[in-house]
Scaffold this motif. Structure first.
Motif, PDB file in Angstrom:
ATOM      1  N   HIS A 137       0.853  -1.213   0.000  1.00  0.00           N
ATOM      2  CA  HIS A 137       0.000   0.000   0.000  1.00  0.00           C
ATOM      3  C   HIS A 137       0.879   1.251   0.000  1.00  0.00           C
ATOM      4  N   ARG A 138       1.721   1.329  -1.033  1.00  0.00           N
ATOM      5  CA  ARG A 138       2.743   2.372  -1.075  1.00  0.00           C
ATOM      6  C   ARG A 138       2.702   3.103  -2.417  1.00  0.00           C
ATOM      7  N   GLU A 158      -1.060   6.127  -6.771  1.00  0.00           N
ATOM      8  CA  GLU A 158      -1.389   5.272  -5.623  1.00  0.00           C
ATOM      9  C   GLU A 158      -1.943   3.974  -6.200  1.00  0.00           C
ATOM     10  N   TRP A 160      -3.571   0.396  -6.908  1.00  0.00           N
ATOM     11  CA  TRP A 160      -4.594  -0.431  -6.264  1.00  0.00           C
ATOM     12  C   TRP A 160      -4.476  -1.904  -6.651  1.00  0.00           C
ATOM     13  N   GLY A 200       1.751   1.605   3.718  1.00  0.00           N
ATOM     14  CA  GLY A 200       0.489   1.774   4.411  1.00  0.00           C
ATOM     15  C   GLY A 200      -0.201   3.092   4.170  1.00  0.00           C
ATOM     16  N   THR A 201       0.306   3.912   3.246  1.00  0.00           N
ATOM     17  CA  THR A 201      -0.292   5.232   3.011  1.00  0.00           C
ATOM     18  C   THR A 201      -1.279   5.246   1.845  1.00  0.00           C
ATOM     19  N   VAL A 202      -1.444   4.125   1.162  1.00  0.00           N
ATOM     20  CA  VAL A 202      -2.406   4.027   0.059  1.00  0.00           C
ATOM     21  C   VAL A 202      -3.623   3.241   0.530  1.00  0.00           C
ATOM     22  N   THR A 203      -4.802   3.811   0.303  1.00  0.00           N
ATOM     23  CA  THR A 203      -6.050   3.149   0.675  1.00  0.00           C
ATOM     24  C   THR A 203      -6.863   2.852  -0.575  1.00  0.00           C
ATOM     25  N   VAL A 204      -7.201   1.589  -0.762  1.00  0.00           N
ATOM     26  CA  VAL A 204      -8.025   1.195  -1.909  1.00  0.00           C
ATOM     27  C   VAL A 204      -9.489   1.412  -1.549  1.00  0.00           C
ATOM     28  N   PRO A 205     -10.223   2.197  -2.348  1.00  0.00           N
ATOM     29  CA  PRO A 205     -11.636   2.452  -2.038  1.00  0.00           C
ATOM     30  C   PRO A 205     -12.432   1.151  -1.957  1.00  0.00           C
ATOM     31  N   PRO A 206     -13.347   1.045  -0.989  1.00  0.00           N
ATOM     32  CA  PRO A 206     -14.169  -0.173  -0.869  1.00  0.00           C
ATOM     33  C   PRO A 206     -14.934  -0.462  -2.155  1.00  0.00           C
TER      34      PRO A 206
END
Length: 298
Positions: A137-138, A158, A160, A200-206
């Protein structure tokens, strides 16, 4: 399916896939082990094998290599014989890595490590760092030459997910510079892929479906271009059949204009003709062919 039949079908696929020309039934009979000596028995078995290959989803083309050929030949087009869609999820890749480490000292260590190596070494230099970035998640940064552009542009992404579609690898994610969802083909990434942020700074949208994002991009109508090729006389029949214009050139060569929509596939196709075809224009297509030929020499 018996072992003998499996080996015969595999030999048939390899034979038809490796040939750039149509092979007649007689040539196939001589090249593929496992067929009977009787020609009638061979014909019956070959007909069954052809139907079985088609039922398995393997594309089987029929045609001739020239206007004077009377016997129909067979081949499997390389561009159509590709892997099914593959999505390498981070947890699946991690599990495979763990399995390879566990089996390292076991009897299957070579097979496990080889499978992992083949997944990572896909022929795309960008695959390794992008796979790690998705797993961790980088965010990443890279230079990307988009279709129709002469110079690459810097992108910050970012990521996914990494997806295989029709034998080509793509990465999808959030483009930080454009603040939008984007899909990038790995073969158009130039130079190294660098990490531009912490883990850990990338968030994949639900609910994100990376495969669907790539499919939507891949089904958009492609912009057709035209290439001017210098083709040695008596060669390049596959290119000549698609040509919109053809005229003689000097020293036993012809100038052939051929339309194309997919620069990556067309570059690979031209490279398969070796020294018999030279790209005059466009320059980005010529550079792509030269890169592939240098890769083969390496």
């Amino acid at each position: 399916m018996s072992k003998r039949k499996t080996e015969r079908l595999l030999g048939l696929v390899v034979c038809l896939l490796s040939s750039q020309r149509y092979l007649t039934a007689t040539q196939i009979r001589a090249a593929v082990p496992g067929y009977p000596d009787s020609f009638d028995a061979f014909k019956r078995m070959f007909e069954r094998d052809k139907e079985e290959l088609r039922e398995l989803g393997i594309p089987l083309d029929t045609g001739t290599n020239g206007p004077l050929d009377e016997e129909i030949g067979y081949r499997i087009p390389r561009q159509e014989y590709v892997l099914p869609d593959i999505r390498l999820e981070p947890d699946e890749a991690a599990m495979l890595s763990l399995a390879a480490r566990v089996w390292r000292q076991a009897e299957l260590a070579g097979a496990a490590a080889g499978a992992l190596l083949k997944l990572r070494a896909t022929g795309e230099a960008a695959f390794g760092p992008l796979w790690e970035a998705v797993r961790d998640h980088r965010p990443v940064a890279f230079s990307y030459r988009a279709l129709g552009r002469s110079e690459p542009q810097r992108r910050q992404l970012e990521p996914w997910g990494v997806v295989n579609r029709h034998g080509r690898w793509y990465v999808a994610g959030h483009d930080q510079i454009r603040d939008a969802v984007r899909v990038f083909r790995l073969s158009r990434i130039e130079g190294p892929v660098t990490f531009s942020g912490q883990r850990g700074t990338v968030t994949v949208p639900p609910g994100t479906d990376v495969r669907e994002l790539v499919a939507q991009m891949d089904t958009q109508p492609a912009e057709h271009q035209s290439a001017v090729l210098r083709v040695r006389a008596g060669t390049g029949f596959g290119l000549r059949r698609r040509a919109t214009r053809e005229r003689p050139d000097a020293d036993g060569w012809d100038l052939v204009e051929v339309p194309f929509a997919d620069p990556d596939w067309f570059a690979e196709h031209i490279a398969s003709f070796g020294a018999d075809v030279v790209v005059i224009e466009p320059t980005d297509l010529r550079d792509a062919v030269i890169t592939r030929l240098k890769g083969v020499l390496a």
